[in-house]
Design an enzyme around this catalytic site. Structure first.
Site, PDB file in Angstrom:
ATOM      1  N   GLN A   1      65.887 -32.295  30.104  1.00 10.10           N
ATOM      2  CA  GLN A   1      66.069 -30.914  30.571  1.00 10.10           C
ATOM      3  C   GLN A   1      64.948 -30.017  30.031  1.00 10.10           C
ATOM      4  OE1 GLN A   1      69.871 -28.534  30.806  1.00 10.10           O
ATOM      5  NE2 GLN A   1      69.166 -27.782  28.839  1.00 10.10           N
TER       6      GLN A   1
ATOM      7  N   SER B   1      77.530 -32.206  20.465  1.00  3.15           N
ATOM      8  CA  SER B   1      77.599 -31.979  21.902  1.00  3.15           C
ATOM      9  C   SER B   1      78.936 -31.328  22.211  1.00  3.15           C
ATOM     10  CB  SER B   1      77.511 -33.321  22.638  1.00  3.15           C
ATOM     11  OG  SER B   1      77.992 -33.188  23.959  1.00  3.15           O
TER      12      SER B   1
ATOM     13  N   HIS C   1      74.011 -25.154  19.080  1.00  5.68           N
ATOM     14  CA  HIS C   1      73.743 -23.912  19.817  1.00  5.68           C
ATOM     15  C   HIS C   1      73.465 -22.766  18.839  1.00  5.68           C
ATOM     16  CE1 HIS C   1      76.538 -25.836  22.898  1.00  5.68           C
ATOM     17  NE2 HIS C   1      75.461 -25.568  23.613  1.00  5.68           N
TER      18      HIS C   1
HETATM   19  O1  PAF Z   1      71.855 -26.975  28.354  1.00  5.51           O
HETATM   20  C1  PAF Z   1      72.727 -26.271  28.895  1.00  5.51           C
HETATM   21  O2  PAF Z   1      73.709 -25.868  28.278  1.00  5.51           O
HETATM   22  C2  PAF Z   1      72.583 -25.900  30.360  1.00  5.51           C
HETATM   23  O3  PAF Z   1      72.028 -26.950  31.091  1.00  5.51           O
HETATM   24  C3  PAF Z   1      71.786 -24.596  30.590  1.00  5.51           C
HETATM   25  C4  PAF Z   1      70.361 -24.723  30.127  1.00  5.51           C
HETATM   26  C5  PAF Z   1      72.470 -23.459  29.841  1.00  5.51           C
HETATM   27  C6  PAF Z   1      71.778 -24.252  32.068  1.00  5.51           C
HETATM   28  O4  PAF Z   1      73.072 -24.086  32.583  1.00  5.51           O
END
Ligand code: PAF
Length: 279
Positions: free
Chosen positions: A153, A185, A37
């Protein structure tokens, strides 16, 4: 770093930046931030004039038997990490701010949401597309950053943005891995030491497939079998899928004659892990 909980404050700040001509990067997250992140946040800060992150564990994307209530929540560390990456604004809404009483409108996800995760988590992408579109509306950024670890996603979001003409650029960022290959993760923290060893087999299976492709094996079936074999040998009994699909449409293919992606979803104990590699 400014922290806001209300939609109106968040919108006003981003809109004001955009009015002055600043580019704004958006990093949507569910918190429990790890180095993966933080590379998104870092890239956003580097590439844009202003950077916004969101922290919201979105109930709409969890199935009834999934880990919504036990999903890790580590707000203080998350904020410190974002501060270190020079994020300018963090939006941390309460659930009622995004899903007030009477909320009933959802985004129907594109067809690329149907295979793979769509089979095992049938309502998941409806929750993702809905929250991501809401965040795009509340925080009208120039560019949004998502990790490639959640490859489907990312594909779903790209299709939604194209199909609905949403004025935001979507950037995918490379998966960050532990030295032993395990993809980072937020759910890795559920794993015991022994399970962590087992979990390494996901990246091992993907690396092996990429190597086999490099050696000229282009028939998909033996490649998929080899992934299953490596996972089973490591002791994984529940494999949701270990397959190779077209990189854009996510349709299965018999032969590697176009850009493809190998994807795995498998359960290690009670923890469901996903990973992928581009081929
Ligand atoms: O990947 C994630 O953490 C979630 O699916 C997101 C994109 C923040 C949507 O809640």
């Amino acid at each position: 770093m400014k922290i806001v909980e209300s939609r109106s404050e968040a919108y006003a700040q981003v809109a004001q930046w955009r009015q002055t001509g600043a580019s704004v990067g958006l990093v949507p997250t569910m918190g429990a931030l790890h180095a993966g992140h933080l590379t998104l946040a870092e890239r956003s800060t580097k590439e844009c004039d202003k950077s916004v992150a969101t922290i919201f564990v979105n109930p709409a994307q969890f199935g009834p038997r999934e880990d919504f209530s036990r999903y890790p929540r580590t707000l203080d560390d998350d904020l410190q990490g974002l501060r270190d990456k020079q994020t300018d604004l963090v939006f941390i809404p309460q659930p009622e701010e995004l899903y007030p009483a009477g909320f009933s409108t959802y985004v129907e996800p594109p067809s690329v949401a149907l295979p793979l995760e769509g089979v095992f988590r049938p309502t998941h992408f409806r929750g993702v597309t809905t929250i991501v579109l809401k965040l795009f509306n509340i925080l009208p950024a120039t560019v949004a950053y998502f990790g490639q670890k959640d490859f489907q996603q990312l594909t779903v979001i790209r299709h939604m943005v194209d199909d609905l003409n949403i004025p935001i650029r979507v950037e995918g960022c490379q998966t960050v891995r532990e030295p032993d290959g395990l993809a980072l993760s937020s759910r890795n923290r559920y794993l015991s030491l022994e399970q962590r060893q087992t979990a390494q087999s996901l990246s091992r299976a993907l690396t092996a497939v990429a190597k086999q492709v490099g050696e000229g094996i282009l028939a998909v079936e033996p490649l998929e079998q080899s992934m299953h074999h490596i996972l089973r040998e490591a002791g994984i009994e529940r494999i949701d899928y270990a397959c190779i699909v077209d990189r854009t449409t996510l349709e299965s293919l018999p032969q590697l004659d176009r850009p493809a992606v190998a994807l795995i979803a498998a359960h290690v104990g009670d923890t469901r892990l996903i990973d992928n590699v581009l081929l």
